[in-house]
Design a protein around this motif. Structure first.
Motif, mmCIF file in Angstrom:
data_model
loop_
_atom_site.group_PDB
_atom_site.id
_atom_site.type_symbol
_atom_site.label_atom_id
_atom_site.label_comp_id
_atom_site.label_asym_id
_atom_site.label_seq_id
_atom_site.Cartn_x
_atom_site.Cartn_y
_atom_site.Cartn_z
ATOM 1 N N ASP A 118 23.877 13.017 45.362
ATOM 2 C CA ASP A 118 22.750 13.797 45.776
ATOM 3 C C ASP A 118 23.086 14.377 47.215
ATOM 4 N N ALA A 119 23.977 13.922 47.956
ATOM 5 C CA ALA A 119 24.518 14.575 49.113
ATOM 6 C C ALA A 119 25.562 15.556 48.824
ATOM 7 N N ILE A 121 25.010 17.718 46.269
ATOM 8 C CA ILE A 121 24.014 18.715 45.758
ATOM 9 C C ILE A 121 23.411 19.240 46.862
ATOM 10 N N GLU A 122 23.154 18.504 47.993
ATOM 11 C CA GLU A 122 22.206 19.062 49.030
ATOM 12 C C GLU A 122 22.968 19.742 49.904
ATOM 13 N N TYR A 123 24.434 19.246 50.184
ATOM 14 C CA TYR A 123 25.481 20.280 50.743
ATOM 15 C C TYR A 123 25.554 21.849 50.057
ATOM 16 N N LYS A 125 23.474 23.300 48.315
ATOM 17 C CA LYS A 125 22.354 24.232 48.485
ATOM 18 C C LYS A 125 22.225 24.887 49.749
ATOM 19 N N VAL A 126 23.004 24.246 50.655
ATOM 20 C CA VAL A 126 22.900 24.890 52.253
ATOM 21 C C VAL A 126 23.987 25.578 52.377
ATOM 22 N N PRO A 132 18.367 26.909 43.600
ATOM 23 C CA PRO A 132 17.833 25.575 43.475
ATOM 24 C C PRO A 132 17.122 25.082 42.593
ATOM 25 N N TYR A 150 21.944 9.471 37.962
ATOM 26 C CA TYR A 150 21.693 10.471 38.867
ATOM 27 C C TYR A 150 20.372 11.178 38.424
ATOM 28 N N HIS A 154 16.735 11.516 40.074
ATOM 29 C CA HIS A 154 16.561 12.741 40.627
ATOM 30 C C HIS A 154 16.218 13.899 39.842
ATOM 31 N N LYS A 157 15.542 17.427 40.427
ATOM 32 C CA LYS A 157 16.434 18.252 41.132
ATOM 33 C C LYS A 157 17.186 19.118 40.215
#
Length: 252
Positions: A118-119, A121-123, A125-126, A132, A150, A154, A157
């Motif tokens: 998850d970290a 994927i979130e990284y 995205k930024v 997304p 996962y 999630h 996502k």
């Protein structure tokens, strides 16, 4: 690519812009552990052709998770183990172009946690121009096990998952089924390391046990007589499946 850019990439310099790492479009680039602030793992990065030339465009993201044979500390040397696989990173190195951002992390053991995935994927995205609504997760063996894990949590996502030679028999995948998460699992029937039932059971659960059942129905491809390496023929297309077109055909 200019000579100066090639020199910078060879030296392994990490340059950041407001949108993330310096774009090396059309090439697979090692991002060793400790060189990218905000990322706890070393990883391979691929930015598609046209990424540099379309500063406002967003792109699909594929995250690829390796198996136990490719574990390492994320150093430049250790990351080369991921290239032993007939999988997207090596296909790109050998000249194949894909229309998506690829991140292929390396971990000291292959069972990368749900929180770590998850970290990542979130990284992405930024720090990358990621759409997304078009985030895809795939993995082999232990990486496929964690792909399933996962997705069980999630699913909202992800646009689709592609687990190969994994095992999700113990997971509750009914929430993912109800969400409409597209799934295509692959397995060899002669796999002596991870039983084919590790893919058969979760697909059957999503399609027949869950209420509502998966819509679209979860897909399963079994390769008769094939052992644990059922991913090479899947990723390179030699088995006749275009898994990339299938992935990219789905969005949230």
């Amino acid at each position: 690519m200019t000579a100066m850019r090639r020199l910078m990439l060879c030296l392994g310099l990490v340059v950041f812009s407001a949108q993330g790492a310096f774009a090396a479009q059309g090439e697979i680039l090692a991002r060793p552990y400790g060189t990218v602030p905000g990322m706890s793992l070393g990883y391979w990065e691929y930015l598609p052709l046209g990424y540099d030339d379309a500063p406002t465009e967003t792109f699909p993201l594929v995250v690829f998770l390796h198996g136990t044979g490719e574990v390492g500390n994320g150093s430049a040397t250790a990351l080369e183990k991921v290239m032993n696989l007939n999988a997207p990173p090596r296909l790109i190195r050998n000249g194949r172009d894909f229309p998506f951002v690829l991140i292929a992390p390396q971990r000291f053991n292959a069972f990368i946690s749900v929180a770590e995935i998850d970290a990542i994927i979130e990284y992405a995205k930024v720090h990358y121009r990621v759409d997304p609504s078009r985030i895809y997760l795939t993995g082999i063996s232990a990486g496929a096990i964690q792909t399933w894990a996962y997705a069980a949590v999630h699913y909202n996502k992800l646009a689709a998952i592609l687990p190969i030679a994994g095992n999700a028999s113990s997971l509750n995948l009914c929430p993912a089924a109800a969400s409409g998460l597209p799934v295509w699992a692959f397995h060899g029937t002669a796999d002596g390391q991870v039983s084919q039932w590790g893919s058969i059971n979760p697909v059957n659960q999503m399609n027949t046990t869950c209420s509502p059942a998966a819509n679209p129905a979860a897909l399963l491809t079994l390769y008769p007589g094939v052992g644990h390496d059922s991913w090479g023929r899947t990723f390179d297309g030699s088995a006749g499946h275009d898994v990339y077109a299938w992935l990219l055909g789905h969005s949230l």
